[in-house]
Design an enzyme around this catalytic site. Structure first.
Site, PDB file in Angstrom:
ATOM      1  N   CYS A   1      -8.486   6.497  -2.079  1.00  0.00           N
ATOM      2  CA  CYS A   1      -9.165   7.759  -2.006  1.00  0.00           C
ATOM      3  C   CYS A   1      -9.824   8.160  -3.634  1.00  0.00           C
ATOM      4  O   CYS A   1     -10.726   8.949  -3.508  1.00  0.00           O
ATOM      5  CB  CYS A   1      -8.532   8.880  -1.553  1.00  0.00           C
ATOM      6  SG  CYS A   1      -7.690   8.588   0.107  1.00  0.00           S
TER       7      CYS A   1
ATOM      8  N   GLY B   1       0.898  -1.139  -0.117  1.00  0.00           N
ATOM      9  CA  GLY B   1       0.063   0.170   0.008  1.00  0.00           C
ATOM     10  C   GLY B   1       0.597   1.374   0.122  1.00  0.00           C
ATOM     11  O   GLY B   1       2.138   1.008  -0.336  1.00  0.00           O
TER      12      GLY B   1
END
Lengths: 441, 441
Positions: free
Chosen positions: B42, B9
């Protein structure tokens, strides 16, 4: 207590309002030579360009508004003398002279335009552009005109040049320095600002020698060249207004401005000075400098209001944080330029990077150019930015970074917000700091 | 030196890139269960809403890009064991098990979704929304559907709800708490955010008890009511992924996350942890907290890259600075909420003011609502903002103010930039600080 304030600009009026907000009893009397008060000169370009309909719209309040708050304003009135031994001022309106005593006198007299060094044979269609009255005259005078030449103006003039070009005028800007706003922007940034924007013909290093009249046209002579125009806007060079302060015996500094201490006191008891007429201390160099900005005036006024009411605050050294909208781009700066660092012999490291405001893949991507300047120990001392997006709050963060003497290495640890439609996950400020750090290694 | 990183990530990949940028020799090997890497979760709402065309657009890089930088990434690979005494991990891909030694192990395993507490009779057309693979499935599944119900999601879900409503879906959002984002926003702000925005039916305090299937429809039962939908998005409650850290013997804290010190070291030698799986220290309370944000992960990764290469930096306590675009409005926050202060018994003073982003007379005026929270000595500990204009850099300034323990009185002295088309002459942050100061007197 009677507080007499000379000047009704951002400094004088904010002081009056801030005193009144916290104290009902103090007698507050303001004198101003102007007829118009409570407007922001920074909004003049927006009216000239038509974004705001009328000059009346940018006037926030009239004298009656202040009278309702028990603040007396004497409009169109000139303070002609200050006698600090008897604590008395004399003033003149409509050729009548009167005097008045004060307990505390605040000089917020602002600055005054200096005449250009070149010759002008006839002032017809030649104007200055510094206040709302200039704005009204220019707005009226250019109605049936086409060609406008600006000579070496600061923000208000530069912004107006682009606003008028957008309205369809042929606008030329003759800059006498190496680039526009040489105190704010290094050459690479001011050049980029001019290159990115369209609509105004720019010439730098333009040594204007005279303006002559040829029929209805003005001819501007510079660098062995001549261009003609219908209207000319003169350079906006200003100096602090200090004649009354001098008369009162206040110390004047090397920059020709009133010397004040951190409590905004002049060298004469019970006389204070704030706004464009004073010198302030630079946070970067620790030496005196000028800060003729509305924000500085307002901050000084808020601090002085506290001090006059006995809640002693200090006015801190400045970093001169600025933002401005020029054509389709905004620039912003804080701290010192690299040129200034060179001039004072301060060794610095700088980077200038092109990056984004939002996530790289965001379709309405705003480009951002950021130049960061650090001392050789990594302390951030200056920053300049250029973008088609809002830079106001972005430069505020930089203002804090410079005021707090942060080093670029520390910026890695600073928390910035992120969402792809508004910001990058590694903030451009951090990107610049990382680039400086790499350069220093 | 061989650095093995578990997780690809924001934490894992940023760490790898930052090590490589400063060092060519370190062997860097990453393991991830995922097939997709190097994208920002996001951005998922922006693709669902159509503002960004495809999920492929938000993927910045593939594994080959990293391989070119001599960073090995094992995709779709599960690390099954960590033996910290022999400094060895075991991993499994396509049912083949292998092992590998490490010099330094970094656990950047992220977080995992927890199952909802209510009953679901059939998972058809019921989805979670936390990663790009969820996004792709939902995008495909809603093509011929109309009614979508979200239950208690965080930013990605809330943003997606509004993006899908804008696209024409009938969207209902059932929030189990008193308001959306209860950890970020006080009730008055979250309520205003919902009231200002149009397009999504909101219900708070919705106690969902079960989801049942009725033909092609889903029926969501809550508070003795039932609504039906074509598609349901489940709550996005997550917990730190700690099974490997536990196996390695790392200390786990009260929040169920890996305990690390300021150098991002776990309690086990040569094992580090960063990202959503760790607990961090709150700047406000000094106690452990969670900070499952991409920005925190990236910052930790940059600090750890420095530390692994011998340039020791510390990771500072967090204030959790957040910005998000929800429908036509943005919210931003930093520090703690008033509700949280009450919960921990911290006496605070707060104000919530309505003001502008730009000069009051500016025609495209953006409204701004700002709530500021101070300790009883005036130290700013929290701020929440709501606006139809960009709040990203504005909250960054607040992030600095809170991190620097500034008091509201000091904010009067802080330099903010000003031009009527972009900012107010007295910054909204200063306006809020002045209001708090007045309330405290």
């Amino acid at each position: 207590m009677r507080v007499v304030i000379i000047g009704a600009g951002a400094a004088g009026l904010t002081l009056a309002s801030n005193i009144r907000e916290n104290d009902e009893k103090t007698e507050i009397i303001i004198f101003t030579q102007s007829e118009d008060i409570a407007y922001s000169p920074c909004a003049i370009p927006l009216v000239l360009g038509g974004c705001i309909e009328s000059f009346d719209d940018i006037i926030m309040h009239d004298a009656d508004y202040y009278l309702d708050k028990n603040i007396q304003i004497h409009l169109s009135t000139t303070v002609t003398g200050v006698d600090s031994s008897s604590k008395k001022i004399t003033f003149e309106k409509d050729s009548n002279s009167e005097s008045m005593t004060y307990d505390k006198l605040v000089i917020a007299a602002g600055s005054e335009l200096i005449a250009p060094e070149f010759e002008i044979d006839d002032m017809d269609n030649i104007f200055s552009l510094t206040n709302i009255s200039d704005g009204r005259i220019i707005q009226e005078s250019i109605k049936d005109k086409k060609e406008i030449v600006f000579i070496s103006n600061l923000s208000i003039g530069i912004e107006s040049a682009y606003e008028l070009a957008r309205k369809g005028y042929d606008v030329t800007f003759l800059e006498q320095s190496f680039g526009i706003l040489p105190l704010f922007l290094d050459g690479e940034i001011s050049q980029k600002l001019v290159e990115l924007n369209e609509g105004v013909d720019f010439e730098t290093n333009a040594d204007v020698t005279s303006i002559t009249t040829n029929g209805s046209k003005k001819e501007i002579h510079y660098n062995d060249k001549t261009i003609s125009a219908d209207v000319v806007i003169l350079p906006s060079n200003k100096v602090p207004s200090t004649s009354l302060a001098k008369q009162a015996g206040c110390e004047i500094g090397d920059f020709g401005a009133v010397v004040i201490n951190e409590y905004l006191e002049t060298s004469v008891e019970d006389i204070y000075a704030i706004g464009d007429c004073v010198e302030v201390k630079s946070h970067i160099t620790g030496t005196p400098t000028l800060s003729p900005a509305g924000t500085t005036a307002v901050r000084q006024a808020m601090v002085l209001a506290n001090n006059l009411l006995g809640n002693k605050l200090t006015f801190d050294p400045v970093v001169n944080t600025v933002v401005s909208k020029v054509g389709d781009y905004n620039y912003a700066c804080s701290g010192i330029t690299e040129s200034f660092a060179e001039m004072i012999g301060m060794p610095v490291v700088s980077v200038c990077i092109e990056t984004c405001q939002k996530a790289r893949y965001y379709p309405q991507n705003n480009k951002l150019c950021i130049k960061m300047i650090c001392k050789d120990d990594g302390t951030v001392v200056g920053c300049q930015m250029l973008s088609d997006g809002d830079l106001s709050s972005r430069i505020d963060a930089l203002s804090f970074i410079i005021t707090d003497n942060m080093k670029c290495e520390e910026l890695i640890q600073k928390e910035f917000s992120y969402t792809p439609s508004l910001a990058m996950v590694v903030n451009p400020i951090v990107q610049a700091a990382l680039a400086i750090r790499k350069k220093m290694q």
